[in-house]
Scaffold this motif. Structure first.
Motif, PDB file in Angstrom:
ATOM      1  N   ARG A   1       3.750 -10.082  -9.300  1.00 36.32           N
ATOM      2  CA  ARG A   1       4.929  -9.740  -8.507  1.00 36.32           C
ATOM      3  C   ARG A   1       6.128 -10.316  -9.258  1.00 36.32           C
ATOM      4  O   ARG A   1       6.193 -11.538  -9.449  1.00 36.32           O
ATOM      5  CB  ARG A   1       4.864 -10.359  -7.105  1.00 36.32           C
ATOM      6  CG  ARG A   1       3.705  -9.863  -6.221  1.00 36.32           C
ATOM      7  CD  ARG A   1       3.807  -8.402  -5.895  1.00 36.32           C
ATOM      8  NE  ARG A   1       2.801  -7.955  -4.930  1.00 36.32           N
ATOM      9  CZ  ARG A   1       1.663  -7.338  -5.257  1.00 36.32           C
ATOM     10  NH1 ARG A   1       1.361  -7.106  -6.527  1.00 36.32           N
ATOM     11  NH2 ARG A   1       0.822  -6.956  -4.307  1.00 36.32           N
TER      12      ARG A   1
ATOM     13  N   VAL B   1       9.346 -11.548  -9.068  1.00 36.85           N
ATOM     14  CA  VAL B   1      10.201 -12.005  -7.974  1.00 36.85           C
ATOM     15  C   VAL B   1      11.013 -13.215  -8.422  1.00 36.85           C
ATOM     16  O   VAL B   1      10.480 -14.113  -9.076  1.00 36.85           O
ATOM     17  CB  VAL B   1       9.340 -12.413  -6.750  1.00 36.85           C
ATOM     18  CG1 VAL B   1      10.231 -12.908  -5.619  1.00 36.85           C
ATOM     19  CG2 VAL B   1       8.458 -11.268  -6.269  1.00 36.85           C
TER      20      VAL B   1
ATOM     21  N   HIS C   1      -3.521  -6.438  -3.773  1.00 43.54           N
ATOM     22  CA  HIS C   1      -4.144  -7.688  -3.326  1.00 43.54           C
ATOM     23  C   HIS C   1      -3.909  -7.832  -1.819  1.00 43.54           C
ATOM     24  O   HIS C   1      -3.247  -6.992  -1.207  1.00 43.54           O
ATOM     25  CB  HIS C   1      -3.630  -8.893  -4.121  1.00 43.54           C
ATOM     26  CG  HIS C   1      -2.195  -9.281  -3.865  1.00 43.54           C
ATOM     27  ND1 HIS C   1      -1.544 -10.256  -4.570  1.00 43.54           N
ATOM     28  CD2 HIS C   1      -1.268  -8.827  -2.974  1.00 43.54           C
ATOM     29  CE1 HIS C   1      -0.310 -10.392  -4.125  1.00 43.54           C
ATOM     30  NE2 HIS C   1      -0.116  -9.545  -3.164  1.00 43.54           N
TER      31      HIS C   1
ATOM     32  N   ARG D   1       9.351  -6.695   3.849  1.00 44.68           N
ATOM     33  CA  ARG D   1      10.196  -6.208   2.751  1.00 44.68           C
ATOM     34  C   ARG D   1      11.445  -5.630   3.392  1.00 44.68           C
ATOM     35  O   ARG D   1      11.350  -4.889   4.387  1.00 44.68           O
ATOM     36  CB  ARG D   1       9.536  -5.083   1.943  1.00 44.68           C
ATOM     37  CG  ARG D   1       8.041  -5.134   1.871  1.00 44.68           C
ATOM     38  CD  ARG D   1       7.548  -6.071   0.836  1.00 44.68           C
ATOM     39  NE  ARG D   1       6.111  -6.291   0.960  1.00 44.68           N
ATOM     40  CZ  ARG D   1       5.489  -7.326   0.425  1.00 44.68           C
ATOM     41  NH1 ARG D   1       6.152  -8.235  -0.247  1.00 44.68           N
ATOM     42  NH2 ARG D   1       4.193  -7.463   0.569  1.00 44.68           N
TER      43      ARG D   1
ATOM     44  N   ASP E   1      11.758 -10.025  -0.147  1.00 44.25           N
ATOM     45  CA  ASP E   1      10.470 -10.397   0.435  1.00 44.25           C
ATOM     46  C   ASP E   1      10.687 -11.587   1.348  1.00 44.25           C
ATOM     47  O   ASP E   1      11.333 -12.567   0.944  1.00 44.25           O
ATOM     48  CB  ASP E   1       9.486 -10.864  -0.655  1.00 44.25           C
ATOM     49  CG  ASP E   1       8.938  -9.753  -1.529  1.00 44.25           C
ATOM     50  OD1 ASP E   1       8.571  -8.696  -0.983  1.00 44.25           O
ATOM     51  OD2 ASP E   1       8.856  -9.956  -2.752  1.00 44.25           O
TER      52      ASP E   1
HETATM   53  C1  1HN Z   1       3.261 -11.164  -2.414  1.00 42.32           C
HETATM   54  O1  1HN Z   1       2.050 -10.685  -2.163  1.00 42.32           O
HETATM   55  C2  1HN Z   1       4.316 -10.290  -2.616  1.00 42.32           C
HETATM   56  O2  1HN Z   1       3.001  -8.382  -2.200  1.00 42.32           O
HETATM   57  C3  1HN Z   1       5.577 -10.786  -2.843  1.00 42.32           C
HETATM   58  O3  1HN Z   1       4.973  -8.094  -2.953  1.00 42.32           O
HETATM   59  C4  1HN Z   1       5.811 -12.125  -2.912  1.00 42.32           C
HETATM   60  C5  1HN Z   1       4.971 -14.382  -2.857  1.00 42.32           C
HETATM   61  C6  1HN Z   1       3.932 -15.256  -2.740  1.00 42.32           C
HETATM   62  C7  1HN Z   1       2.668 -14.784  -2.468  1.00 42.32           C
HETATM   63  C8  1HN Z   1       2.418 -13.438  -2.342  1.00 42.32           C
HETATM   64  C9  1HN Z   1       4.077  -8.818  -2.581  1.00 42.32           C
HETATM   65  C10 1HN Z   1       4.756 -13.020  -2.755  1.00 42.32           C
HETATM   66  C11 1HN Z   1       3.469 -12.546  -2.505  1.00 42.32           C
END
Ligand code: 1HN
Length: 354
Positions: free
Chosen positions: A70, A72, A106, A114, A161
């Protein structure tokens, strides 16, 4: 006995001797454990889009979504450096996906929201259903639902997020799993959840999706904006909040997500709100307009800060800090907080003042 050691030294020696047994005196920490008012480590903060955007773009050149899993940039509260938190209980970040990229499938115990900040044409797939992202759309990834993102459009897409990561970590209750393939099978037609659950109707028979989370996992901005336009035209703004509407789980009437409150807030041009404070720290994404957010801490030694915000800016209002909003133009804000958990625990306190 006159040559007795002074009690302080004797006490300290006592504490030292009991420590190996996992014992420690309450009276040394009682005041810190039970503060008279919220002891708040979260600080007010403002992330300006024009300052954040170049860093997202640079990250886009240096790492792919696939490699990053991801891509981010975390909105880390200055009071929680190194802890990936925007408030004590919540995580926030800005995620970028470029044309042609996929962020692989996942799932995890943490719930995610979102809120689409910039661009269009990316998609997210949740539990076998895909939804195309438009600016202002609010999309939910429920706990343990498989999800991945992609971008089949021609422009970069960025969204906010919001996750309950620190809350799940607090409970030491996190689980996660990677998909066996980058993409899950699409088993539902696009628009399925909105058609089934988003029309003021619910199936009488049959199971509901997503447990404690709303069966609607995408709330398009086109619809929300229509509601806000109506309120702006025909409603009376509430003194402290303007026109505030919450995303609702139609199956329960409660919040759309079990751990995170989510809402939209519209303020007429030139509208100045009264002050409000909440034990739930508030995170804002500015959708439209221009406004000044004044955040004041009236506890001893507390300060006041003012943030001038515009579209795609992000702001955090710490727990029990006063917020007032002066809208220079008609302004729309998206907000989220941990209010549902505080409500469930009987902890939520909210106040307004002139
Ligand atoms: C996650 O699964 C996403 O799916 C975004 O877009 C930020 C931050 C920590 C753990 C999982 C996503 C995340 C995350």
């Amino acid at each position: 006995m006159n040559d007795r050691a002074p009690p302080q030294a004797e006490r300290a020696a006592l504490y030292e001797r009991m420590r190996p047994l996992g014992l420690t005196p309450l009276w040394e920490v009682l005041h810190a454990l039970v503060p008279l008012q919220p002891a708040v480590r979260t600080q007010p903060a403002h992330w300006r889009w024009d300052e954040v955007r170049p860093f997202l773009a640079e990250a886009g050149r240096l790492i792919s979504a696939e490699e990053a899993v991801r891509r981010v940039l975390i909105l880390e509260n200055p009071g929680w450096r190194g802890e990936s938190r925007i408030t004590s209980s919540l995580y926030a970040g800005l995620q970028l996906i470029l044309p042609g990229e996929v962020a692989p499938s996942h799932r995890h115990a943490q719930s995610a929201l979102r809120f689409v900040v910039d661009g269009r044409g990316a998609w997210t797939a949740v539990d076998g259903e895909r939804v195309t992202m438009e600016e202002g759309d609010f999309i939910i990834t429920p706990a343990m639902a498989w999800h991945e993102h992609g971008n089949d459009g021609g422009q970069p897409v960025t969204w906010l997020d919001g996750l309950d990561i620190p809350t799940v970590a607090f409970f030491e209750a996190g689980f996660a799993e990677n998909g066996s393939a980058a993409r899950q099978a699409v088993t539902r037609v696009e628009g399925d959840s909105l058609a089934r659950y988003g029309q003021g109707l619910l199936p009488v028979e049959g199971a509901r999706r997503f447990g404690a989370t709303s069966p609607i996992f995408s709330y398009p901005y086109a619809r929300s904006r229509e509601a806000l336009a109506h309120l702006l035209r025909h409603g009376e703004p509430e003194a402290a909040h303007g026109h505030r509407v919450r995303y609702v789980n139609p199956a329960t009437g409660g919040w759309a997500m079990p751990t995170i409150a989510t809402w939209l807030q519209a303020l007429p041009e030139r509208h100045a709100t009264q002050r409000s404070r909440s034990t739930a720290g508030r995170v804002y994404s500015v959708v439209e307009g221009r406004a000044r957010l004044t955040i004041a801490d009236d506890r001893p030694g507390g300060a006041s800060v003012g943030f001038d915000v515009g579209p795609r800016d992000h702001v955090v209002v710490p727990p029990w800090h006063w917020l007032s909003i002066d809208a220079e133009r008609e302004t729309v804000l998206f907000g989220f907080s941990d209010a549902p958990l505080q409500q469930a625990a009987g902890l939520l306190r909210e106040e307004t003042a002139a």
